[in-house]
Structure formats: C-alpha cells, structure tokens
Design an enzyme around this catalytic site. Structure first.
Site, mmCIF file in Angstrom:
data_model
loop_
_atom_site.group_PDB
_atom_site.id
_atom_site.type_symbol
_atom_site.label_atom_id
_atom_site.label_comp_id
_atom_site.label_asym_id
_atom_site.label_seq_id
_atom_site.Cartn_x
_atom_site.Cartn_y
_atom_site.Cartn_z
ATOM 1 N N ASN A 149 -10.047 -0.010 -0.341
ATOM 2 C CA ASN A 149 -8.686 0.047 -0.338
ATOM 3 C C ASN A 149 -8.125 -0.722 -1.537
ATOM 4 O O ASN A 149 -8.106 -1.726 -2.109
ATOM 5 C CB ASN A 149 -8.328 -0.714 0.930
ATOM 6 C CG ASN A 149 -6.493 -0.871 1.086
ATOM 7 O OD1 ASN A 149 -5.707 -0.455 -0.187
ATOM 8 N ND2 ASN A 149 -6.083 -1.256 2.349
ATOM 9 N N CYS A 199 0.731 -1.065 -0.012
ATOM 10 C CA CYS A 199 -0.243 0.143 -0.139
ATOM 11 C C CYS A 199 0.726 1.242 0.171
ATOM 12 O O CYS A 199 0.205 2.438 -0.308
ATOM 13 C CB CYS A 199 -0.854 -0.047 1.198
ATOM 14 S SG CYS A 199 -2.272 -1.349 1.242
ATOM 15 N N HIS A 237 -3.274 7.147 2.186
ATOM 16 C CA HIS A 237 -3.763 5.998 1.656
ATOM 17 C C HIS A 237 -5.086 5.794 2.198
ATOM 18 O O HIS A 237 -5.526 5.814 3.438
ATOM 19 C CB HIS A 237 -2.650 4.774 2.154
ATOM 20 C CG HIS A 237 -3.139 3.584 1.943
ATOM 21 N ND1 HIS A 237 -3.681 3.369 0.791
ATOM 22 C CD2 HIS A 237 -3.349 2.573 2.751
ATOM 23 C CE1 HIS A 237 -3.920 1.832 0.641
ATOM 24 N NE2 HIS A 237 -3.797 1.428 1.849
#
EC number: 2.3.1.180
Length: 330
Positions: free
Chosen positions: A287, A120, A257
């Site tokens: 996500n 990520c 993020h």
C-alpha cells in the site's frame, strides 16, 4: 457526462510516469525481525514485497522522478505546465509543500503548485481537483502526482501495520481538450469525492505539529477499515456509472487503490466487474497510499493492457474516511 453539451472540455491524459525506490523489503526480510510469516501476509493482504526509500530520498524526490517520467512520456517540458498538484500524506516538511519543491526542481517558475491531503484517496482527489481547474479554462495543462514515503510513518515493531505499506510515486500529465460531450470522449468523464470524519479513530497517525509536535505513527483498526471499504468503494463507482450512463460491462479496466487484495477482490465482485478486468499490483509494492493508483496505471499501460480509448475506472478509500472514484477514457 452523457448530458453534457457538444464541445465540452475534457482533461485528457497525455503522459504517465512512475518511480519505486531501489530498496526492496520482502516478506521474508520481515520474518527475520517480526513475529510474522510470508504465508500470513500473503494470505491476508496479497502483499509479497514493498519498496523503501533511501535516507536521502524524501517524498519530493520520488515525486520528481515520476514527474520527469510523465513529462517525457507526454513529450512536454515543465514550460508547458501551468499547474502542479501533489497528493501526499508524507510531505518532506510541514511547509513548504512538496509541489513547490517539485516545481522548483523541474525549473518551473510560473503557474501554481500546491499539495492535497486525502490519504489513500489523495490521487483521485488531486485528479478531480486538477480536472476542475482545466474545465474552468483557468489552466491548460496540469501535472498530478501521488507520492509517499509511508515507511517514515509506520511503527516497524507493529506487525499489523508495517507489513502493509511501502514508498513510491506516480504522475500523470493532463491537458484540456474539446470533446463531444459524451462517454466516448477521451479524458476524465466524471469524478466523485466523499468523506466522513466520524471514522478518524479507525485509521490515523497519532502525531502532528499542533498536537504532539511529533510526526507520530500510523494506527489502524484493520477489520473496521475492511468492513467499511467495500461499501464505500461501491458507492462512488456506482455513482460514476450513473453519471455517465455506463455499466461494469463497459469497463475495459478497473484500477483500484492497491491496499489489500481481499478488499480489491470483494469490491470487484460486489460491482460485478470481471476478475480479468481488475489491475492488481499490491503484491509488488504494498500500500503506497496516494501513489498506488498511478503506479498500477503505469504497470498496466506499460505492459500493454491499458490502451488509448480504453474505459478505465479508478477508485480509492483512505483515512478520514475519504473515498473517491474517477472514470477516464484513456
């Protein structure tokens, strides 16, 4: 950085593009096949829907769409680039890299192209890497892409993980330009990358060519990830402020993020960043790992929030653990 000499090179954002697959899977769709509810998912994550790539849409295709959009936004063509970096944890193949496939699809036969894997945190890692290439003088313009098809990695029978992730891609075009060497310069002002491999078992994929010879599925200890995330985010963001002589009050936008609304809110509160400065898009696409930051940047730029000259902080934390930040004058 504030102590830089006049005439310092900066990596300036010239173009921005994004792509989300057409298929949308809502929380209500997941209610039909899992023991979960829209209320449960929204309350714990802030996610309302995610996009899922079609069978004929590998990661490279998503990245290509975002790349073309970023180049068009910059008013450039592939001939103007000399570097392509793709951040991804879901490549089409073990090799060749996604980056070389995007390079070929763009008709680019010069320069260098490679993938970078930091889960990520991948987009921030890739941006920082491209920045180093541009500041060295070895390259002039870079295409940095975050692209993922996490729908291929999740176990769709595991309600604790499959509700969290989606597919997508985002890209930026960077160009080396001379600034004055102050925090008023346009471009990447500073970046800070961290990792700690001791946390492997908290967020990982249980497969790979050298172990199980399979792709495997994503596994996560959600509470442990949350427990570490806020402190790690605060660490690298504080370092960025220290390096540039700026504070949370100087920020125009905080673009984290997009993993979990609760992590985003807790991080902003810990850092003293006003809620009105936080860009949140996790409800729209879940996500998307390395793609989430450029996707959020694109939404905020396209709706008029992010404007040229704005001070923008990006940050991420992902499996490994890895975590990273970058401060950008848009």
């Amino acid at each position: 950085m504030t102590d830089a000499a006049p005439g310092k090179l900066r990596s300036v954002v010239l173009g921005l593009g994004s792509y989300l697959p057409k298929r949308i899977v809502s929380n209500f769709d997941l209610e039909k096949v899992l023991e979960t509810t829209d209320e449960w998912i929204v309350q714990r994550t802030g996610i309302r829907q995610r996009h899922v790539a079609a069978e004929d849409e590998p990661t490279s295709q998503l990245g290509l769409y975002a790349a073309r959009a970023a180049l068009a936004d910059a008013g450039l063509t592939a001939a103007d680039l000399d570097l392509v970096i793709v951040a991804t944890s879901t490549p089409d193949y073990t090799f060749p890299s996604v980056a070389t496939q995007v390079q070929a699809a763009l008709g680019m036969t010069h320069g260098a192209a490679f993938d970078l894997q930091a889960v990520c945190s991948g987009f921030v890692y890739a941006l920082a890497t491209a920045d180093k290439f541009l500041l060295s003088g070895s390259h002039k313009r870079a295409l940095v892409i975050g692209a993922e098809t996490f729908s291929r990695l999740v176990d769709w029978t595991d309600r604790t993980t499959c509700v969290l992730f989606g597919d997508g891609a985002g890209a930026v075009v960077l160009e080396a330009q001379h600034g004055e060497g102050t925090a008023r310069d346009r471009g990447v002002l500073t970046s800070h990358l961290r990792s700690d491999g001791r946390h492997r078992d908290k967020l990982y994929v249980d497969g790979g060519p050298s172990t199980t010879r399979t792709v495997g599925h994503l596994r996560m200890a959600g509470r442990e990830v949350f427990r570490h995330a806020v402190g790690m985010v605060a660490d690298v963001v504080t370092e960025a402020f220290r390096a540039t002589g700026t504070t949370a009050a100087d920020l125009d936008w905080f673009v984290p993020h997009q993993a979990n609304r609760r992590i985003i809110d807790a991080s902003a509160e810990k850092l003293g960043i006003a809620p009105g400065k936080v860009v949140i898009t996790v409800d729209l696409h879940g996500n998307t790992s390395a793609a989430s930051i450029p996707l959020a940047l694109a939404v905020a730029r396209d709706d008029g929030r992010i404007k040229q000259g704005d001070l923008v902080m990006i940050e991420a934390m992902g499996g490994g653990f890895t975590w990273a930040s970058a401060l950008i004058r848009w």
